[in-house]
Motif scaffolding. Structure first.
Motif, PDB file in Angstrom:
ATOM      1  N   PHE A   1     -21.133  29.418 -15.223  1.00 10.76           N
ATOM      2  CA  PHE A   1     -21.987  30.298 -16.020  1.00 10.76           C
ATOM      3  C   PHE A   1     -22.652  31.314 -15.093  1.00 10.76           C
ATOM      4  O   PHE A   1     -22.837  31.063 -13.901  1.00 10.76           O
ATOM      5  CB  PHE A   1     -23.086  29.516 -16.750  1.00 10.76           C
ATOM      6  CG  PHE A   1     -22.580  28.536 -17.755  1.00 10.76           C
ATOM      7  CD1 PHE A   1     -22.291  28.943 -19.046  1.00 10.76           C
ATOM      8  CD2 PHE A   1     -22.383  27.206 -17.418  1.00 10.76           C
ATOM      9  CE1 PHE A   1     -21.819  28.037 -19.989  1.00 10.76           C
ATOM     10  CE2 PHE A   1     -21.915  26.292 -18.339  1.00 10.76           C
ATOM     11  CZ  PHE A   1     -21.632  26.713 -19.639  1.00 10.76           C
ATOM     12  N   ALA A   2     -23.035  32.452 -15.654  1.00  5.63           N
ATOM     13  CA  ALA A   2     -23.863  33.433 -14.965  1.00  5.63           C
ATOM     14  C   ALA A   2     -24.622  34.201 -16.041  1.00  5.63           C
ATOM     15  O   ALA A   2     -24.277  34.143 -17.225  1.00  5.63           O
ATOM     16  CB  ALA A   2     -23.026  34.372 -14.099  1.00  5.63           C
ATOM     17  N   TYR A   3     -25.661  34.948 -15.610  1.00  4.71           N
ATOM     18  CA  TYR A   3     -26.539  35.623 -16.571  1.00  4.71           C
ATOM     19  C   TYR A   3     -27.002  36.946 -15.994  1.00  4.71           C
ATOM     20  O   TYR A   3     -27.450  37.008 -14.845  1.00  4.71           O
ATOM     21  CB  TYR A   3     -27.740  34.721 -16.857  1.00  4.71           C
ATOM     22  CG  TYR A   3     -28.848  35.324 -17.696  1.00  4.71           C
ATOM     23  CD1 TYR A   3     -28.593  35.920 -18.922  1.00  4.71           C
ATOM     24  CD2 TYR A   3     -30.174  35.252 -17.261  1.00  4.71           C
ATOM     25  CE1 TYR A   3     -29.622  36.447 -19.706  1.00  4.71           C
ATOM     26  CE2 TYR A   3     -31.217  35.766 -18.034  1.00  4.71           C
ATOM     27  CZ  TYR A   3     -30.933  36.357 -19.255  1.00  4.71           C
ATOM     28  OH  TYR A   3     -31.956  36.863 -20.016  1.00  4.71           O
ATOM     29  N   ASP A   4     -26.871  37.997 -16.794  1.00  6.97           N
ATOM     30  CA  ASP A   4     -27.411  39.304 -16.447  1.00  6.97           C
ATOM     31  C   ASP A   4     -28.577  39.592 -17.387  1.00  6.97           C
ATOM     32  O   ASP A   4     -28.362  39.893 -18.572  1.00  6.97           O
ATOM     33  CB  ASP A   4     -26.338  40.385 -16.579  1.00  6.97           C
ATOM     34  CG  ASP A   4     -26.812  41.746 -16.076  1.00  6.97           C
ATOM     35  OD1 ASP A   4     -28.021  42.050 -16.235  1.00  6.97           O
ATOM     36  OD2 ASP A   4     -25.994  42.506 -15.544  1.00  6.97           O
ATOM     37  N   PRO A   5     -29.829  39.503 -16.904  1.00  8.14           N
ATOM     38  CA  PRO A   5     -30.974  39.706 -17.795  1.00  8.14           C
ATOM     39  C   PRO A   5     -31.110  41.141 -18.283  1.00  8.14           C
ATOM     40  O   PRO A   5     -31.687  41.370 -19.353  1.00  8.14           O
ATOM     41  CB  PRO A   5     -32.169  39.285 -16.935  1.00  8.14           C
ATOM     42  CG  PRO A   5     -31.708  39.464 -15.525  1.00  8.14           C
ATOM     43  CD  PRO A   5     -30.248  39.159 -15.532  1.00  8.14           C
ATOM     44  N   GLU A   6     -30.598  42.106 -17.527  1.00  6.77           N
ATOM     45  CA  GLU A   6     -30.681  43.501 -17.959  1.00  6.77           C
ATOM     46  C   GLU A   6     -29.716  43.780 -19.113  1.00  6.77           C
ATOM     47  O   GLU A   6     -30.056  44.468 -20.079  1.00  6.77           O
ATOM     48  CB  GLU A   6     -30.389  44.437 -16.782  1.00  6.77           C
ATOM     49  CG  GLU A   6     -31.344  44.261 -15.611  1.00  6.77           C
ATOM     50  CD  GLU A   6     -32.802  44.435 -16.017  1.00  6.77           C
ATOM     51  OE1 GLU A   6     -33.086  45.368 -16.803  1.00  6.77           O
ATOM     52  OE2 GLU A   6     -33.651  43.635 -15.581  1.00  6.77           O
ATOM     53  N   LEU A   7     -28.526  43.250 -19.024  1.00  9.19           N
ATOM     54  CA  LEU A   7     -27.560  43.393 -20.102  1.00  9.19           C
ATOM     55  C   LEU A   7     -27.758  42.351 -21.190  1.00  9.19           C
ATOM     56  O   LEU A   7     -27.150  42.441 -22.264  1.00  9.19           O
ATOM     57  CB  LEU A   7     -26.129  43.282 -19.555  1.00  9.19           C
ATOM     58  CG  LEU A   7     -25.692  44.384 -18.578  1.00  9.19           C
ATOM     59  CD1 LEU A   7     -24.327  44.037 -17.973  1.00  9.19           C
ATOM     60  CD2 LEU A   7     -25.637  45.733 -19.277  1.00  9.19           C
ATOM     61  N   ASN A   8     -28.581  41.340 -20.891  1.00 10.40           N
ATOM     62  CA  ASN A   8     -28.853  40.233 -21.812  1.00 10.40           C
ATOM     63  C   ASN A   8     -27.570  39.506 -22.203  1.00 10.40           C
ATOM     64  O   ASN A   8     -27.360  39.135 -23.356  1.00 10.40           O
ATOM     65  CB  ASN A   8     -29.586  40.697 -23.066  1.00 10.40           C
ATOM     66  CG  ASN A   8     -30.274  39.552 -23.791  1.00 10.40           C
ATOM     67  OD1 ASN A   8     -30.845  38.664 -23.153  1.00 10.40           O
ATOM     68  ND2 ASN A   8     -30.226  39.552 -25.106  1.00 10.40           N
TER      69      ASN A   8
ATOM     70  N   THR B   1     -13.046  27.833 -14.995  1.00 10.69           N
ATOM     71  CA  THR B   1     -14.376  27.247 -14.904  1.00 10.69           C
ATOM     72  C   THR B   1     -14.868  27.223 -13.467  1.00 10.69           C
ATOM     73  O   THR B   1     -15.869  26.572 -13.164  1.00 10.69           O
ATOM     74  CB  THR B   1     -14.348  25.814 -15.459  1.00 10.69           C
ATOM     75  OG1 THR B   1     -13.259  25.119 -14.852  1.00 10.69           O
ATOM     76  CG2 THR B   1     -14.149  25.822 -16.964  1.00 10.69           C
ATOM     77  N   GLN B   2     -14.157  27.904 -12.581  1.00  9.60           N
ATOM     78  CA  GLN B   2     -14.595  28.018 -11.199  1.00  9.60           C
ATOM     79  C   GLN B   2     -15.794  28.977 -11.129  1.00  9.60           C
ATOM     80  O   GLN B   2     -16.007  29.774 -12.045  1.00  9.60           O
ATOM     81  CB  GLN B   2     -13.442  28.492 -10.324  1.00  9.60           C
ATOM     82  CG  GLN B   2     -12.391  27.419 -10.064  1.00  9.60           C
ATOM     83  CD  GLN B   2     -11.740  26.885 -11.320  1.00  9.60           C
ATOM     84  OE1 GLN B   2     -11.243  27.627 -12.151  1.00  9.60           O
ATOM     85  NE2 GLN B   2     -11.752  25.567 -11.486  1.00  9.60           N
ATOM     86  N   PRO B   3     -16.585  28.923 -10.040  1.00  3.32           N
ATOM     87  CA  PRO B   3     -17.822  29.722  -9.984  1.00  3.32           C
ATOM     88  C   PRO B   3     -17.570  31.212 -10.233  1.00  3.32           C
ATOM     89  O   PRO B   3     -16.583  31.785  -9.769  1.00  3.32           O
ATOM     90  CB  PRO B   3     -18.312  29.480  -8.552  1.00  3.32           C
ATOM     91  CG  PRO B   3     -17.761  28.144  -8.183  1.00  3.32           C
ATOM     92  CD  PRO B   3     -16.422  28.073  -8.849  1.00  3.32           C
TER      93      PRO B   3
END
Length: 710
Positions: free
Chosen positions: A276-283, A340-342
C-alpha cells in the motif's frame, strides 16, 4: 488476550533529540505515547519527527529513507551491538518495528507485540492476541507478520486470524477489535500477514489466501472506533448476485467482462496482502493486488480474458474507497505472479519534466514507473537477466509481450521468474540524493504445467493451484537441474529514470532481506550469509559487516533517542525457499539494535554443526512416489520448498526419530507447538505415506552431494 506490563512507559518517553542533532532545532514535544497524526506524517523530516519511524515504510510514500546522518560512511566502522531481545522462535520474523518518541514497538510471530525503551531495550509491555496455532497451517506462508501501525495513542495489529486490533500504546491493553473477514468454507480461507497502514485516521488492511481460494478485498476502518468506512473488492464475484453495494461496484463493471467461466466458485484471488501507499495531496490510496485463484488461467477463466484486477496497482479515493485508475502488470495471470511487492512514491525528472510517480518491482521481473495521478505507464524494463515470461513491455498498449510458450500447457516448462519471484515482499528503499532504488533481487526458476480443467478439484484451505505436478518426471528433473544451476541472488541498485542498473552486490544464494537507506550514504541489509551488512549507497562499497548467526529478511529501521542514533532489525530467517542453500544452522530469532561505540553486549554462541542424517533406502513403488510428489506440491511446498529443497525446514534431512513419527506429525499435529499443525482433515494415512516416500526419494537423490558440503 494476554498483556504483560513490565515497565513504566512514561519514563521511556524522554523525547529523542534527533532533530537537534540533525537540524540544530529543538525537538517538538509529543502529547503522549504513539502520538502519530497527519501533521507529523506530512513532515517526517521536521524537528521532533525525524527521530522516529512512525509508519511501516517510514513515510506514507514508503521510501524507507531516513534523514538521520549521525551514523554515516565515515564512522560506521564504529558500530556495535547496543542491545537485543531473544524472540524465542525459529520461525521467520518479518516485521518492520516502529519507533515513536523513544519507544520501540515490535511484532513477532503470531502477532505478539512488545513495547521497549528504544535506548535501553527495557521491556515495557507485551500484548499477545493468542492467535491459534492452527493458523501456522491455515495461512499460506506461516504465522509471520510484516508489521504494525501507530496512530493517536494506539498500536494497530492485523492479526493472522483476521482480527484488526487496536491496543493502547501506553499500556498494551486492547481498546477495540473487529473481524475483517469471515473464516470458514467454502471461500473463507483468508489470513493477514501484511502490515496495516493508517492514512489520516483510516486504518487500511488487506488479506491473503488467494492460493487457498478467496476473493480479494481491502477495507478501511475508523482508527478511533474500528467502524468500517469502505470496502473495495479486487476481483468480481458471481454475476448472478448483482452489485456488492461496496465502494468497488463501479470498478467491478470494468473488471467483470475480463473474466470467463465460473471463476467465482474458487474466489478468483487478487488478494492485497502487503503493498500500500498513500498520496495525501491527491487523496489516493494505492493497492497492490495478487495472483489468481486457481493459479492456472485455463482453469480459473477458461484461458480467456485479462482477469482484472489481478496483479495490478489500483488507485482508490482515500475517503470513499471509490475507483480512480488501475494499471495491470500481468494480464492473463497464469504463473502465481503478484504485484503485492512494495510500492513507493517519488517525484522524478523524466524527459525534462518533473513527474509524480509510483514505482514497483513485482514478481514478474520488470521495474515499473507509473504516473501516480493518472496511472499512465512511463517506463518498464526488466531488472533480471532471466525472463522467460515476457521479452518487453509494449509502451503503446502497456501490455507485456509474452515469450513463446509462456502460458502453461500440459508439457512441463521452466519459468523464470517463477512464483519464487524476481523480487518478493522484502522492503526496498529510495535515496533521493543518489536517485537510486535498492532492492533484493533473485533469479529462481520453477517447473510449470497445467492440469486438465476436468481433473481439477477444489479443497478448502489447501493450495489449489491447478498445476500438474506428476507428468513427465524425467523432463521435470532436467528442468529443475537447470533451475538450480541458474539460481542467483543479489542486492541491486536501480536507476528508475534511466531504467538501468547502477551497481549490484552478488551473494552466494538468494534470500537476503529488505533494505534501509539513510542520509549518511548508508544502505543497510541483512544477508543470506547470516550477517548484517552496510554498504555505501552511491557505490555499493562494503563499509561494515557483522556475523549474527541469522538471516534478517525484514527491513531495518533507524531512529534517535537523546541525540543518539540507532539501527534496529528483526533477524529471523523465513521466506522463500533457496535451492542450493545447505540447511542453515541459525540461532533463535532476535531483535538487534546497534549504535556507534556500543560495547559489552555479545550474542550467545551459534549452535554446533550437525552432520546430515543418512536417509533410508527407497522401498516405495514409483506410483506412490509420484502421488507423493503431487500431494507435497499442493500441501507442503509453500513452507518446505519446491521439489523438497529449502524452506522453513528441509524435509530431505529428517532424523530417524522424525521419520518414525512422520504420520503423527503430519496428520495429528504432534509438533503443533512448533507451528506444524496436523493435516488430518485434508490428508489420509495413505497420503502421508506417499509424501514420506517422495521425501525419501528426494533425500536419496541429493544425499551424496549435500553431505559433501556440511
Amino acid at each position: 488476550m494476554r498483556v504483560r506490563q513490565l515497565g513504566i512507559l512514561g519514563g521511556a518517553l524522554a523525547l529523542a533529540a534527533c532533530a537537534a542533532a540533525t537540524t540544530g532545532s529543538a525537538p517538538v514535544v509529543a502529547s503522549g505515547p504513539a502520538a502519530v497524526d497527519g501533521e507529523r506524517m506530512r513532515a517526517i523530516a521536521a524537528p521532533g519527527n525525524a527521530a522516529n519511524w512512525m509508519s511501516h515504510g517510514l513515510g506514507w510514500d514508503e521510501q524507507r529513507y531516513s534523514p538521520l546522518d549521525q551514523i554515516n560512511e565515515s564512522n560506521v566502522s564504529r558500530l556495535g551491538l547496543a542491545w537485543f531481545d531473544d524472540l524465542e522462535t525459529m520461525r521467520g520474523v518479518q516485521a518492520t518495528p516502529l519507533v515513536v518518541d523513544g519507544v520501540l514497538y515490535n511484532e513477532s510471530v503470531y502477532n505478539v507485540v512488545t513495547a521497549y525503551d528504544a535506548a535501553t531495550g527495557e521491556e515495557l509491555w507485551t500484548f499477545d492476541p493468542e492467535v491459534g496455532a492452527e493458523w501456522a497451517r491455515l495461512a499460506c506462508c506461516g504465522p509471520s507478520s510484516r508489521g504494525i501501525a501507530a496512530w493517536d495513542g494506539k498500536i494497530y495489529i492485523g492479526a493472522l486470524d483476521g482480527r484488526l486490533i487496536a491496543v493502547d500504546a501506553a499500556t498494551g491493553e486492547e481498546v477495540w477489535t473487529t473481524q475483517t473477514f469471515e473464516a470458514g468454507p467454502p471461500l473463507g480461507a483468508y489470513s493477514i500477514t501484511g502490515a496495516p497502514r493508517v492514512y489520516d485516521g483510516k486504518v487500511v488492511i488487506g488479506n491473503g489466501g488467494a492460493d487457498y481460494g478467496v476473493r480479494g478485498f481491502v477495507v478501511a476502518y475508523d482508527a478511533a472506533t474500528g467502524e468500517q468506512l469502505w470496502k473495495f473488492y479486487t476481483v468480481p464475484g458471481n454475476p448472478a448476485d448483482g452489485p456488492d453495494g461496496e465502494a468497488s461496484d463501479s470498478a467491478m463493471q470494468i473488471a467483470m467482462p475480463t473474466w470467463q467461466g465460473e471463476w467465482w466458485r474458487w474466489g478468483g484471488g487478487g488478494t492485497a496482502w502487503d503493498a500500500f501507499a498513500y498520496d495525501p495531496e491527491l487523496n489516493l490510496v494505492y493497492i497492490g493486488t495478487g495472483n489468481g485463484s486457481p493459479h492456472m488461467w485455463s482453469i480459473r477463466s477458461e484461458g480467456q480474458g485479462d482477469n482484472l484486477f489481478l496483479c495490478s496497482i489500483v488507485a482508490v479515493d482515500a475517503d470513499s474507497g471509490e475507483y480512480r485508475w488501475h494499471y495491470q502488470m500481468v494480464p492473463e495471470e497464469d504463473w502465481d505472479y503478484t504485484c503485492t511487492q512494495p510500492m513507493m512514491l517519488a517525484d522524478l525528472e523524466i524527459g525534462g519534466r518533473e513527474r509524480q510517480v509510483i514505482m514497483q518491482a513485482p514478481k514478474n521481473g520488470f521495474f515499473y514507473v507509473i504516473d501516480r495521478a493518472s496511472g499512465e505507464l512511463l517506463s518498464a524494463e526488466t531488472y533480471v537477466s532471466q525472463n522467460t515470461w515476457a521479452s518487453h513491455i509494449d509502451m503503446e498498449t502497456g501490455r507485456p509481450v509474452l515469450q513463446r510458450g509462456a502460458h502453461n500447457g500440459e508439457t512441463p516448462h521452466l519459468m523464470s521468474p517463477s512464483w519464487l519471484a524476481a523480487h518478493t515482499w522484502h522492503p526496498m528503499a529510495f535515496n533521493p540524493e543518489t536517485g537510486l532504488v535498492y532492492l533484493s533481487a533473485q533469479e529462481q526458476g520453477d517447473v510449470y504445467a497445467a492440469m486438465d480443467a476436468e481433473d481439477f478439484s477444489f479443497t478448502y484451505h489447501r493450495s489449489n493451484s491447478g498445476q500438474d505436478r506428476r507428468s513427465d518426471p524425467d523432463l521435470r528433473a532436467q528442468l529443475m537441474e537447470r533451475a538450480r544451476a541458474e539460481e542467483q541472488g543479489y542486492l541491486l541498485a536501480w536507476d528508475p529514470v534511466t531504467q538501468s542498473e547502477a551497481w549490484r552486490v552478488t551473494y552466494p544464494h538468494p534470500g537476503s532481506g529488505g533494505v534501509l537507506a539513510t542520509a549518511g550514504n548508508l544502505l543497510v541489509q541483512g544477508t543470506i550469509k547470516q550477517t548484517l551488512a552496510i554498504y555505501a549507497a552511491d557505490s555499493g562499497a562494503l563499509l561494515w559487516e557483522m556475523p549474527i548467526d541469522q538471516v534478517p529478511v525484514a527491513g531495518a529501521i533507524t531512529y534517535m533517542v537523546d541525540g543518539v542514533q540507532y539501527i534496529a532489525i528483526n533477524a529471523g530467517w523465513g521466506g522463500s525457499p533457496v535451492y542450493n542453500l545447505a540447511p542453515l544452522r541459525n540461532s533463535t530469532a532476535r531483535l538487534l539494535v546497534f549504535r556507534l561505540d556500543a560495547t559489552g553486549v555479545t550474542l550467545p554462541p551459534p549452535p554446533e554443526p550437525v552432520a546430515l542424517p543418512r536417509p533410508p533406502f527407497l522401498m516405495a513403488p514409483e506410483a506412490q512416489v509420484s502421488r507423493g510428489r503431487e500431494l507435497y506440491g499442493e500441501n507442503c511446498a509453500r513452507c518446505h520448498g519446491p521439489d523438497a529443497v529449502g524452506g522453513v525446514a528441509d524435509l530431505r534431512w529428517m532424523t530417524a526419530e522424525t521419520r518414525a513419527a512422520f504420520a503423527d506429525i503430519v496428520l495429528r499435529g504432534t509438533l503443533a507447538d512448533r507451528g506444524m499443525i496436523g493435516f488430518g482433515d485434508q490428508l489420509s494415512e495413505e497420503d502421508a505415506q506417499a509424501i514420506h516416500a517422495f521425501l525419501i526419494a528426494r533425500a536419496n537423490e541429493d544425499y551424496a552431494d549435500a553431505s559433501a558440503h556440511p
